[in-house]
Every structure is written in C-alpha cells, then in structure tokens.
Design an enzyme around this catalytic site. Structure first.
Site, short mmCIF file in Angstrom:
data_model
loop_
_atom_site.label_atom_id
_atom_site.label_comp_id
_atom_site.label_asym_id
_atom_site.label_seq_id
_atom_site.Cartn_x
_atom_site.Cartn_y
_atom_site.Cartn_z
N LYS A 280 0.85 -1.20 0.00
CA LYS A 280 0.00 0.00 0.00
C LYS A 280 0.89 1.25 0.00
CE LYS A 280 -2.62 3.37 1.91
NZ LYS A 280 -2.15 4.70 2.31
N ASP A 296 -4.61 5.23 -15.66
CA ASP A 296 -5.67 4.48 -14.98
C ASP A 296 -5.07 3.78 -13.76
OD1 ASP A 296 -7.56 2.64 -14.20
OD2 ASP A 296 -8.09 2.02 -16.22
N HIS A 393 4.59 11.62 10.01
CA HIS A 393 3.25 11.64 9.45
C HIS A 393 2.39 12.69 10.15
CE1 HIS A 393 -0.20 10.11 7.33
NE2 HIS A 393 -0.87 10.11 8.47
C1 MEV Z 1 0.66 4.72 4.89
O1 MEV Z 1 -0.13 5.29 3.89
C2 MEV Z 1 1.68 3.79 4.29
C3 MEV Z 1 2.50 3.00 5.30
O2 MEV Z 1 1.65 2.29 6.19
C4 MEV Z 1 3.33 2.03 4.49
C5 MEV Z 1 4.06 1.00 5.29
O3 MEV Z 1 3.63 0.66 6.41
O4 MEV Z 1 5.07 0.49 4.76
C6 MEV Z 1 3.37 3.89 6.12
#
Ligand code: MEV
Length: 444
Positions: A280, A296, A393
């Site tokens: 992700k 896309d 973050h």
């Molecule tokens: C958050 O959008 C993405 C992360 O969770 C990816 C990961 O844990 O490697 C920080």
C-alpha cells in the site's frame, strides 16, 4: 426514503444539482453553494472536465504536489504527484535527496507485452478447434488489419494469437488469447477493439468450416476483454550503496539500519498482513504519479496486487539484500501506462505534468512511477524501523487537524512551532488547542 428518479442523466447540470439538493440535504442552498464553489470560472475548461465523465455536477480537487531531485538513470526529474495523504510527497522528496548523491535510481523496462482474451464456450473436439484455428490464423490477422495498421506504423501491434483450453475451470471454456504491443498508449481501447473483432471472426469462420458438427459450430462468445494482469509488462527500479553510506541521521549505526531494513522487507515478503500495508505504501507513490499523469490507477493497482500473489501467496513487490558490505533495494512490478491517448492529451494539468517530466514515453513513465513507488517504500521503512511512522506523518497531518479545529493562520504558525520537536497525536493537538484558546479568551 428517496424516490426513484427517472431520466436523471437527461436533466441539465443545474436541474441535476437542484434535484439532489432538494432531496438529499437539510440545507439545499448550502449544498448548491459547495458544489458551485468548485466550478471553474473558465467555462471552456469546465465543459472539458464535465465531458470526461457522466452526470458531472462539480469537480473534485486533489492536491497536486511535486517531489524534486529524483535522479533516475542519470537524469534529474521533478515528479508531479496527485495525492491527498499527508507526508507522501514529503517522504518521496526526502528519499530522492537521500539517494541523489549515491548514484540515484537505476530503472529498466523488462517487458511491455499486454494480454487479452476472447472467452468462449465450445462443446466439441479440441483437436478440430486447434486445426481450424491454425488454418484460419491469417484471416484473424486480416480482419483486424484496419484496427492495427496505425499501431503497427508506430511499432506496435499483435505479436501472437493462440487457443487455450480452460475446460478444467468451466465446461467447454476456451480462450482465444492475444499478445499486444501498444507502444506509448495504454492500449485498452485498441486491445478491446481487436478482441471484439477476433470474436466476430471466430464466430463467422467456424460456421463456414465443414469439419464441425452443428453443435460444435454453435459457440458462445462469453466476453472479449483485455486482462489488467500484465505479468509480461514489467518494470524494475533499484538503489544500492555501500552499507557504511547508509547513515541518514536516524540514530542507528549504518549496518544495524541496513539489517533492520532488510529484515522488515523479509517480513513483508513472508507475511501477508504486513505485505499488504508494505505494498500500500508503494502504491502511495505509484498511484500519485499515475493519477497526476492521467493514467488508470485502478488498472495499475489491480495488476500490482495480482502480480504480488502470482506465486500463490501475497508478497512484497520490493526486495532488499545486504551482501558483501553493499545494501541493495529494488522493486519489480507490472505497469501498464500510456503517454498518448486517454486523458493525456486532453487534461491541461496532465499535459503540464507530462511536460514537467520532459514528455516521457510510456517506458520512461513506467520507470518513473515504479521508482517513486520504491522511494515511497524506502521512506516508509526508514521511518518504521527507526523513529516510527507517526512522528513525520503527524507533523504533516497537523495542518489537517488544525484546519478541522478552524485554527487561524497565526494559530497554525504557533502550533506547528509547538509540535516541531514532539510527536503530535490527534488528542494532544485538540487538548493543547482548547487550552490555548481558553488561556487566550478566544471568542469566535
Ligand atoms: C501509509 O499510507 C503507508 C505505510 O503504512 C506504508 C508501510 O507501512 O510500509 C506507512
């Protein structure tokens, strides 16, 4: 309860909005104002956007950011990224700078083949079907000539067609499988047009062939469609450096950092819960480039996750190795993208994004997007294995919380400073904010 509306698509844009406002919202006027607030004053531009889709009533904004200083194959790029998640662009930019003086990213396109299928049901002799197909192959190619001639002039086309027996999956199930090269276009429309023609040809030719029984001639075309799984349209990107150069101010000695990082990747390779989040994070980077360049992202996502599970278990798209004092980190993933066709020549911001990248061809864009995915993954793993993810973050997310609290500009400056050296959590920001307003007798 809502009443069913008939002919919604035939209503004018204003009438659509009025109906929605009257039937869905407590404050219709406010709903209309919000929708109109996002209209573009330039009516031509607004019309262009309205016509990209159907039942369009407004525009949906995404932040359009830039991560500069990406050194890929010796060339520096400023990378456009359309993404709403705080800290993704910052992490990409930080990782790009980190690798800039270590040789940057080395990327290569491994293959560019795309695949599509006519899925059909045939109840008869397999050898007869195969013999028919071989004898009529030329007709299949001739019948799509009008569709492929321009693509062939650009260096693409159809490289192979074959029949596949899939009766172990479904009674009578066969596929006509075709391989395509679509050069700089993503190629979905081209592929689907060819496949639909193949389906017609199959149906038309089989009835003319005297060797088939009546039942055998009665094939059913189930569907004709490209596959978004493109295991032979693959790009790879890599970074490497001496382990001792891996010091990046996170507090860990370089060799410890390298080992911990590689271990984190191994966990993602072996453990699907972690692999999903790991990938992700990769897609945070990939998708933001794919969206900014008008491609896309659903197709790229679908292919990435199927590729990640191609060997029977969902696993990491990236890999790491620490060997003989060298740290190596790489990604290999499918990537079906285009730099011509689709939105690329229509959406003014997409055109600008392409120009920012130096108008890449599709292969170059594959390498750029995969590299940003790798960079994103590096940034996430660096934080996860050292400071933890929340520090960086939440610093980026702080403004979102302050905006939710309707902080003034001066308050934002104050709180960004307050949280410069401590980790913000949602509750700590809310608490400090309330206290600040109480102490300052804030009255709205
Ligand atoms: C958050 O959008 C993405 C992360 O969770 C990816 C990961 O844990 O490697 C920080």
């Amino acid at each position: 309860m809502l009443e069913v509306i008939k002919g919604f698509s035939k209503l004018s844009k204003t009438a659509k909005i009025q109906w929605l406002a009257d039937t869905h919202f407590n404050n219709p006027e406010n709903a209309i104002n919000i929708l109109k607030q996002y209209w573009n004053n330039n009516t031509e531009l607004q019309k262009l956007h309205d016509e990209f889709s159907e039942n369009t009533i407004s525009n949906y904004y995404f932040p359009f950011g830039v991560a500069p200083n990406f050194l890929i194959n010796g060339k520096i790029y400023s990378i456009p990224m359309a993404i709403e998640e705080s800290s993704v662009v910052a992490a990409a930019a930080k990782t790009a700078s980190f690798w800039m003086n270590k040789g940057g990213f080395k990327a290569e396109v491994i293959s560019t083949k795309k695949i599509g299928h006519v899925h059909f049901i045939y109840n008869g002799s397999e050898s007869k079907l195969n013999a028919f197909f071989e004898a009529n192959k030329n007709i299949f190619y001739t019948d799509v000539h009008h569709i492929i001639k321009n693509m062939e002039a650009r260096g693409g086309g159809i490289s192979d067609i074959r029949i596949k027996n899939k009766t172990d999956l479904e009674p009578g199930y066969y596929q006509l499988e075709a391989n395509f090269e679509t050069v700089d276009s993503m190629g979905a429309n081209f592929i689907n047009s060819c496949l639909e023609q193949f389906a017609d040809t199959l149906q038309n030719q089989i009835v003319l062939d005297g060797s088939f029984t009546k039942q055998e001639k009665d094939i059913q075309i189930v569907m004709s469609i490209l596959s978004n799984f493109t295991p032979e349209c693959i790009v790879r990107s890599e970074v490497s450096c001496k382990v001792e150069d891996l010091v990046d101010g996170t507090g860990l000695p370089a060799d410890e950092f390298a080992d911990k990082f590689a271990r984190a990747v191994r966990i993602a390779e072996k453990e699907p819960y972690r692999a999903t989040t790991h990938n992700k994070g990769i897609m945070n980077g990939v998708d933001s480039v794919i969206i900014a360049t008008g491609n896309d992202f659903r197709a790229v996502e679908a292919a990435a996750h199927t590729y990640a599970s191609k060997d029977g278990q969902y696993t990491s798209l990236s890999h790491a190795e620490v060997k003989d004092g060298v740290f190596k980190f790489w990604i290999e993933m499918p990537m079906a993208v285009g730099t011509v066709g689709g939105l690329t020549g229509l959406h003014p911001l997409v055109k600008l994004a392409m120009e920012m990248l130096g108008n890449p061809n599709a292969e170059e864009l594959m390498m750029i997007a995969a590299t940003v995915g790798l960079a994103q993954n590096f940034g996430a793993l660096r934080s996860l294995t050292t400071t933890g993810i929340q520090k960086g973050h939440m610093k980026m997310h702080l403004l979102n919380i302050l905006n939710q609290l309707e902080a003034t500009d001066a308050e934002k400056v104050y709180f960004v400073d307050i949280f410069k050296n401590k980790t913000a959590t949602h509750s700590s920001v809310v608490e400090e904010f309330k206290k600040y307003r109480e102490d300052n007798n804030y009255d709205k």
